[in-house]
Design an enzyme around this catalytic site. Structure first.
Site, PDB file in Angstrom:
ATOM      1  N   LYS A 153     -10.401  -4.612  -4.422  1.00  0.00           N
ATOM      2  CA  LYS A 153     -11.749  -4.036  -4.795  1.00  0.00           C
ATOM      3  C   LYS A 153     -11.097  -3.155  -4.977  1.00  0.00           C
ATOM      4  CE  LYS A 153     -13.791  -3.984   0.300  1.00  0.00           C
ATOM      5  NZ  LYS A 153     -11.805  -3.878   1.195  1.00  0.00           N
ATOM      6  N   LYS A 164       0.617  -0.796  -0.106  1.00  0.00           N
ATOM      7  CA  LYS A 164      -0.237  -0.183   0.121  1.00  0.00           C
ATOM      8  C   LYS A 164       0.863   0.669   0.634  1.00  0.00           C
ATOM      9  CE  LYS A 164      -4.228  -2.023   1.200  1.00  0.00           C
ATOM     10  NZ  LYS A 164      -5.653  -1.943   1.872  1.00  0.00           N
ATOM     11  N   LYS A 170      -3.405 -10.328  -6.363  1.00  0.00           N
ATOM     12  CA  LYS A 170      -4.853 -10.696  -5.561  1.00  0.00           C
ATOM     13  C   LYS A 170      -5.841  -9.595  -6.400  1.00  0.00           C
ATOM     14  CE  LYS A 170      -5.559  -8.455  -1.581  1.00  0.00           C
ATOM     15  NZ  LYS A 170      -6.407  -8.179  -0.851  1.00  0.00           N
TER      16      LYS A 170
HETATM   17  P1  ATP Z   1      -8.802  -3.474   0.004  1.00  0.00           P
HETATM   18  O1  ATP Z   1      -8.282  -3.680  -1.824  1.00  0.00           O
HETATM   19  O2  ATP Z   1      -9.312  -2.471  -0.506  1.00  0.00           O
HETATM   20  O3  ATP Z   1      -7.727  -3.058   1.010  1.00  0.00           O
HETATM   21  P2  ATP Z   1      -9.367  -6.081  -0.079  1.00  0.00           P
HETATM   22  O4  ATP Z   1     -10.529  -6.486  -0.967  1.00  0.00           O
HETATM   23  O5  ATP Z   1      -7.953  -6.530  -0.049  1.00  0.00           O
HETATM   24  O6  ATP Z   1      -9.050  -4.524   0.674  1.00  0.00           O
HETATM   25  P3  ATP Z   1     -10.150  -6.167   2.553  1.00  0.00           P
HETATM   26  O7  ATP Z   1     -11.707  -5.335   3.309  1.00  0.00           O
HETATM   27  O8  ATP Z   1      -9.406  -5.967   2.956  1.00  0.00           O
HETATM   28  O9  ATP Z   1     -10.250  -6.356   0.994  1.00  0.00           O
HETATM   29  O10 ATP Z   1     -10.299  -8.272   2.902  1.00  0.00           O
HETATM   30  C1  ATP Z   1     -11.980  -8.461   3.901  1.00  0.00           C
HETATM   31  C2  ATP Z   1     -11.162  -9.615   3.035  1.00  0.00           C
HETATM   32  O11 ATP Z   1     -11.112 -10.431   2.487  1.00  0.00           O
HETATM   33  C3  ATP Z   1     -10.511 -10.446   3.996  1.00  0.00           C
HETATM   34  O12 ATP Z   1     -10.764 -11.900   5.164  1.00  0.00           O
HETATM   35  C4  ATP Z   1      -9.728 -10.618   2.498  1.00  0.00           C
HETATM   36  O13 ATP Z   1      -8.309 -11.788   3.443  1.00  0.00           O
HETATM   37  C5  ATP Z   1     -10.471 -11.460   2.035  1.00  0.00           C
HETATM   38  N1  ATP Z   1      -9.807 -11.192   0.467  1.00  0.00           N
HETATM   39  C6  ATP Z   1     -10.095 -10.033  -0.358  1.00  0.00           C
HETATM   40  N2  ATP Z   1      -9.458 -10.190  -1.214  1.00  0.00           N
HETATM   41  C7  ATP Z   1      -8.801 -11.285  -1.409  1.00  0.00           C
HETATM   42  C8  ATP Z   1      -8.313 -12.425  -1.829  1.00  0.00           C
HETATM   43  N3  ATP Z   1      -8.682 -11.789  -3.012  1.00  0.00           N
HETATM   44  N4  ATP Z   1      -8.889 -13.651  -2.284  1.00  0.00           N
HETATM   45  C9  ATP Z   1      -9.443 -14.071  -1.344  1.00  0.00           C
HETATM   46  N5  ATP Z   1     -10.165 -13.363  -0.030  1.00  0.00           N
HETATM   47  C10 ATP Z   1      -9.619 -12.078  -0.491  1.00  0.00           C
END
Ligand code: ATP
Ligand code: LTN
Length: 343
Positions: free
Chosen positions: A211, A126, A208
Site C-alpha cells: 500500500k 524499509k 510484493k
Molecule cells: P506497508 O506497505 O505500509 O508496509 P503493507 O501493505 O505491507 O504495508 P501491512 O499493514 O504491513 O501492509 O500488512 C497488513 C497485512 O496484510 C499483513 O498480514 C500482511 O502480511 C498482509 N499483506 C500485506 N501485503 C500483502 C501482499 N502483497 N500479499 C498478501 N498479504 C499481504
C-alpha cells in the site's frame, strides 16, 4: 489439510482459542492486504475469540502526516467493519489507546537480541527505501508486534507470508521469557492461507503488492472503482509467451494473476490453468479484473456508508479499548510481577 480445517480441529480439541491480528493504517488497503489478511478475519469470528488491532504505533516508523494518519485510522476501522467484522463478536481497537502495548514493548526490548532484529528482511527493505530515516523504531518494530500478540495470549495470528519472520521473533521471545520466569505467554502460531498469502505488484511482479508503493499501477485498492480495477489489470505485466501457466520464476506476472484469480474464486492453480487453457492474455487479464472488481464491490459499498459515520466509529473504538484493556492489563501485571517490579 486446509488452514480452516486445521484450526477447526484444534478448536474442538482445546476449547475456544484466541485469534489476534493487526494492520497498519499507513495507507489505503490493497488487494494484497485483503487476500492475505483481512478477508480471512470474518471467517474466524464465530469459532474463535478474535481481537483485531489498528496498529497505528507501527505506522510511525515511517513519517506520517498527522491529519492523514488520523483519517486513515477511521478508514481502516470502517474497512474492518465493511469486510464483515462484527464489533459485538470481535474486539476491534486502536493500539495507541491501550498503553500496555508501549509498556510491554519496552520490557520485551530487553529480551530481544540485536542479532535477531538485524536479520529481518522488512527492516532491510524499509531502511533501503527510507534511507534518510532509519530510526530505532523501524529496527525494534518486531518487538512492538510481539508485545501486541503476547499481551492477548494469542493462539493464532492470521497474516500474509511477509510477516512470518516477525511472528517467529514473537515466538522466540515468548519462549525465552517463559523459560526464565515460568509460563507467562501463550506461544502463538501463524495462520497463513495457501492462496493469497503473497500477492505481487501488477507492474513489477517480483516485489510484493504494497500500500505504500509510489506507483499506483502496482496495486489495486480495496475501495477502488471497478473501472479503475479493470484498467489496472489490463495493463498488468505478463510475458512474451501466450500460455496461462504457473511458473513463478519465469512467468511471475502470469503466476501472480493465476494466484489472484484462484484466491478470489477459491480455485486451485491447476483449476485456473484449466479454465484459461488456450485463452489469450488479454481475455485472461480481463477475467481476473472482473473477478476482483466483483469481489470488492460489496466491501466498497459498505465501506462508503460506514466511513461517514464518525460517531458510530468512535463508539466502536471506545468499546474496543475497554475490552482490550482488560486482557492486556492482566498480562502486563503478571509480567511486571515476574520481572520484579512493584505493582
Ligand atoms: P506497508 O506497505 O505500509 O508496509 P503493507 O501493505 O505491507 O504495508 P501491512 O499493514 O504491513 O501492509 O500488512 C497488513 C497485512 O496484510 C499483513 O498480514 C500482511 O502480511 C498482509 N499483506 C500485506 N501485503 C500483502 C501482499 N502483497 N500479499 C498478501 N498479504 C499481504
Ligand atoms: N506488522 C504487521 C502489522 C502488525 C501485526 C501485529 C500483525 C502489527 N502488530 C500483530 C499481526 C499481529 C504488518 O502487517 N505489517
Amino acid at each position: 489439510m486446509s488452514d480452516d480445517r486445521k484450526i477447526n480441529e484444534l478448536t474442538e480439541a482445546a476449547g475456544r482459542k484466541r485469534i489476534y491480528s493487526a494492520i497498519q493504517p499507513s495507507g489505503q488497503l490493497t488487494l494484497g492486504n485483503y487476500l492475505g489478511a483481512l478477508r480471512n478475519f470474518p471467517k474466524l469470528q464465530d469459532e474463535y475469540d478474535c481481537v483485531y488491532c489498528i496498529a497505528n504505533m507501527h505506522s510511525l516508523t515511517v513519517r506520517q502526516d498527522p491529519e492523514l494518519l488520523r483519517e486513515r485510522i477511521y478508514n481502516l476501522l470502517a474497512l474492518y467493519l465493511a469486510c464483515g467484522l462484527d464489533p459485538e463478536k470481535n474486539v476491534l481497537y486502536l493500539q495507541s489507546q491501550v498503553h500496555e502495548h508501549a509498556e510491554l514493548s519496552w520490557i520485551l526490548n530487553c529480551y530481544t537480541y540485536i542479532g535477531e532484529l538485524s536479520r529481518m528482511t522488512q527492516f532491510k527493505d524499509k531502511s533501503a527505501k527510507h534511507a534518510d530515516n532509519i530510526n530505532a523504531g523501524l529496527f525494534t518494530y518486531p518487538v512492538l508486534m510481539a508485545a501486541d500478540i503476547l499481551l492477548y495470549q494469542s493462539d493464532f495470528v492470521p497474516i500474509g507470508r511477509d510477516q512470518k519472520q516477525h511472528l517467529e521473533i514473537a515466538r522466540d521471545v515468548a519462549d525465552r521469557f517463559n523459560k526464565l520466569y515460568g509460563k507467562t505467554f501463550v506461544v502463538p502460531e501463524p495462520l497463513i492461507s495457501k492462496q493469497g498469502a503473497r500477492i505481487m505488484s501488477l507492474q513489477e511482479p517480483d516485489k510484493k503488492m504494497s500500500k505504500s508503493d509510489t506507483n499506483a499501477g502496482n496495486f489495486i485498492l480495496i475501495t477502488e472503482a471497478p473501472e479503475t480495477i479493470l484498467k489496472k489489470f489490463k495493463k498488468a505485466v505478463t510475458d512474451s509467451e501466450a500460455e496461462v501457466r504457473y511458473d513463478e520464476e519465469n512467468k511471475p506476472g502470469v503466476s501472480n494473476l493465476i494466484n489472484i484469480y484462484g484466491a478470489v474464486k477459491e480455485l486451485t492453480t491447476e483449476q485456473v490453468e484449466e479454465t484459461f487453457r488456450g485463452a489469450r492474455y488479454g481475455e485472461f487479464k480481463m477475467a481476473v479484473g472482473q473477478a476482483v472488481a466483483e469481489t470488492l464491490a460489496p466491501v466498497r459499498e459498505k465501506y462508503e456508508a460506514l466511513v461517514q459515520d464518525r460517531a458510530y466509529l468512535d463508539k466502536v473504538l471506545a468499546e474496543g479499548r475497554e475490552k482490550a484493556t482488560v486482557i492486556a492489563a492482566a498480562t502486563l501485571r503478571d509480567v511486571y510481577e515476574k520481572v520484579g517490579f512493584v505493582v
